[in-house]
Design a protein around this motif. Structure first.
Motif, PDB file in Angstrom:
ATOM      1  N   UNK A  83       4.649  -8.951  -5.265  1.00 45.73           N
ATOM      2  CA  UNK A  83       4.313  -9.740  -6.462  1.00 45.73           C
ATOM      3  C   UNK A  83       4.345 -11.232  -6.149  1.00 45.73           C
ATOM      4  N   UNK A  84       5.439 -11.675  -5.479  1.00 47.20           N
ATOM      5  CA  UNK A  84       5.585 -13.115  -5.173  1.00 47.20           C
ATOM      6  C   UNK A  84       4.427 -13.620  -4.318  1.00 47.20           C
ATOM      7  N   UNK A  85       3.991 -12.800  -3.380  1.00 42.64           N
ATOM      8  CA  UNK A  85       2.902 -13.208  -2.460  1.00 42.64           C
ATOM      9  C   UNK A  85       1.536 -12.993  -3.093  1.00 42.64           C
ATOM     10  N   UNK A  86       1.497 -12.370  -4.262  1.00 49.08           N
ATOM     11  CA  UNK A  86       0.232 -11.980  -4.907  1.00 49.08           C
ATOM     12  C   UNK A  86      -0.632 -11.188  -3.930  1.00 49.08           C
ATOM     13  N   UNK A  87       0.006 -10.223  -3.292  1.00 50.67           N
ATOM     14  CA  UNK A  87      -0.697  -9.449  -2.256  1.00 50.67           C
ATOM     15  C   UNK A  87      -1.721  -8.506  -2.881  1.00 50.67           C
ATOM     16  N   UNK A  88      -2.885  -8.470  -2.272  1.00 56.45           N
ATOM     17  CA  UNK A  88      -3.928  -7.510  -2.675  1.00 56.45           C
ATOM     18  C   UNK A  88      -3.801  -6.231  -1.861  1.00 56.45           C
ATOM     19  N   UNK A  89      -3.295  -6.385  -0.633  1.00 56.60           N
ATOM     20  CA  UNK A  89      -3.201  -5.244   0.288  1.00 56.60           C
ATOM     21  C   UNK A  89      -1.834  -5.259   0.974  1.00 56.60           C
ATOM     22  N   UNK A 101       3.323   4.465  -0.770  1.00 57.47           N
ATOM     23  CA  UNK A 101       2.247   4.815  -1.703  1.00 57.47           C
ATOM     24  C   UNK A 101       2.583   4.393  -3.134  1.00 57.47           C
ATOM     25  N   UNK A 102       3.868   4.306  -3.437  1.00 61.53           N
ATOM     26  CA  UNK A 102       4.283   3.934  -4.802  1.00 61.53           C
ATOM     27  C   UNK A 102       3.773   2.541  -5.214  1.00 61.53           C
ATOM     28  N   UNK A 103       3.438   1.705  -4.219  1.00 64.44           N
ATOM     29  CA  UNK A 103       2.967   0.353  -4.550  1.00 64.44           C
ATOM     30  C   UNK A 103       1.467   0.315  -4.825  1.00 64.44           C
ATOM     31  N   UNK A 104       0.849   1.494  -4.774  1.00 65.18           N
ATOM     32  CA  UNK A 104      -0.585   1.614  -5.058  1.00 65.18           C
ATOM     33  C   UNK A 104      -0.933   1.169  -6.469  1.00 65.18           C
ATOM     34  N   UNK A 105       0.072   1.035  -7.345  1.00 70.84           N
ATOM     35  CA  UNK A 105      -0.213   0.570  -8.715  1.00 70.84           C
ATOM     36  C   UNK A 105      -0.433  -0.944  -8.767  1.00 70.84           C
ATOM     37  N   UNK A 106       0.023  -1.679  -7.746  1.00 69.40           N
ATOM     38  CA  UNK A 106      -0.159  -3.145  -7.784  1.00 69.40           C
ATOM     39  C   UNK A 106      -1.003  -3.695  -6.629  1.00 69.40           C
ATOM     40  N   UNK A 107      -1.255  -2.865  -5.603  1.00 73.25           N
ATOM     41  CA  UNK A 107      -2.101  -3.321  -4.487  1.00 73.25           C
ATOM     42  C   UNK A 107      -2.656  -2.104  -3.753  1.00 73.25           C
ATOM     43  N   UNK A 108      -3.586  -2.378  -2.819  1.00 75.96           N
ATOM     44  CA  UNK A 108      -4.093  -1.304  -1.965  1.00 75.96           C
ATOM     45  C   UNK A 108      -3.093  -1.119  -0.827  1.00 75.96           C
TER      46      UNK A 108
END
Ligand code: CTP
Length: 129
Positions: A83-89, A101-108
């Motif tokens: 979130x802090x890095x505003x990561x897309x991937x 895989x659980x982070x698939x809701x906020x990034x690829x």
């Protein structure tokens, strides 16, 4: 602007490290690397790194494919870092396949095949022998 985030210890820097960072960078416009702290490495791998976190940060920061580095203090903070890095991937080696895989809701989430036949552990063993 696509931001890619990856994590690792990157101790005794080797070509497998370089290759994953180059492939991660190629996924986007900006690569940020979370370098595991010494304390996290002791907890995660049961040994202190050969090179200190400051040294490992310096080496990773100096790479052409890396835009930013920070110290990863805890595995449980991954979501906060993303979130802090505003990561897309989120890009990781496939030794971690499925684990993020659980982070698939906020990034690829992308897993790369590890470069065969090299690791920090193997390099340390080779030097020891
Ligand atoms: N990596 C890779 N290919 C290798 C070794 C590592 O793609 N041959 C990747 C890992 O999958 C991870 C990143 O590099 O995403 C950082 O890995 P790290 O744990 O620091 O390196 P290792 O060489 O795996 O270290 P160790 O032997 O201590 O487990």
């Amino acid at each position: 602007m696509t931001t890619v985030l990856t994590f690792g210890t990157f101790d005794v820097f080797h070509v497998g490290h370089l290759r994953i960072l180059e492939r991660a960078a190629a996924l986007g416009d900006r690569l940020i690397v979370g370098v595991s702290s010494d304390a996290l490495n002791i907890a995660k791998k049961g040994r202190a790194p050969v090179f200190s976190q400051e040294e490992r940060l310096c080496l990773v920061r100096a790479l052409r494919c890396v835009d930013e580095v920070f110290v990863e203090e805890a595995l449980e903070l991954k979501r906060d870092y993303l979130r802090q890095c505003r990561a897309d991937i989120l890009a990781m080696g496939d030794d971690w396949r499925g684990r993020f895989d659980e982070f698939g809701d906020i990034c690829r989430v992308v897993y790369f095949e590890r470069t065969p036949a090299i690791s920090t552990t193997a390099v340390i063993e080779k030097i020891r022998l």
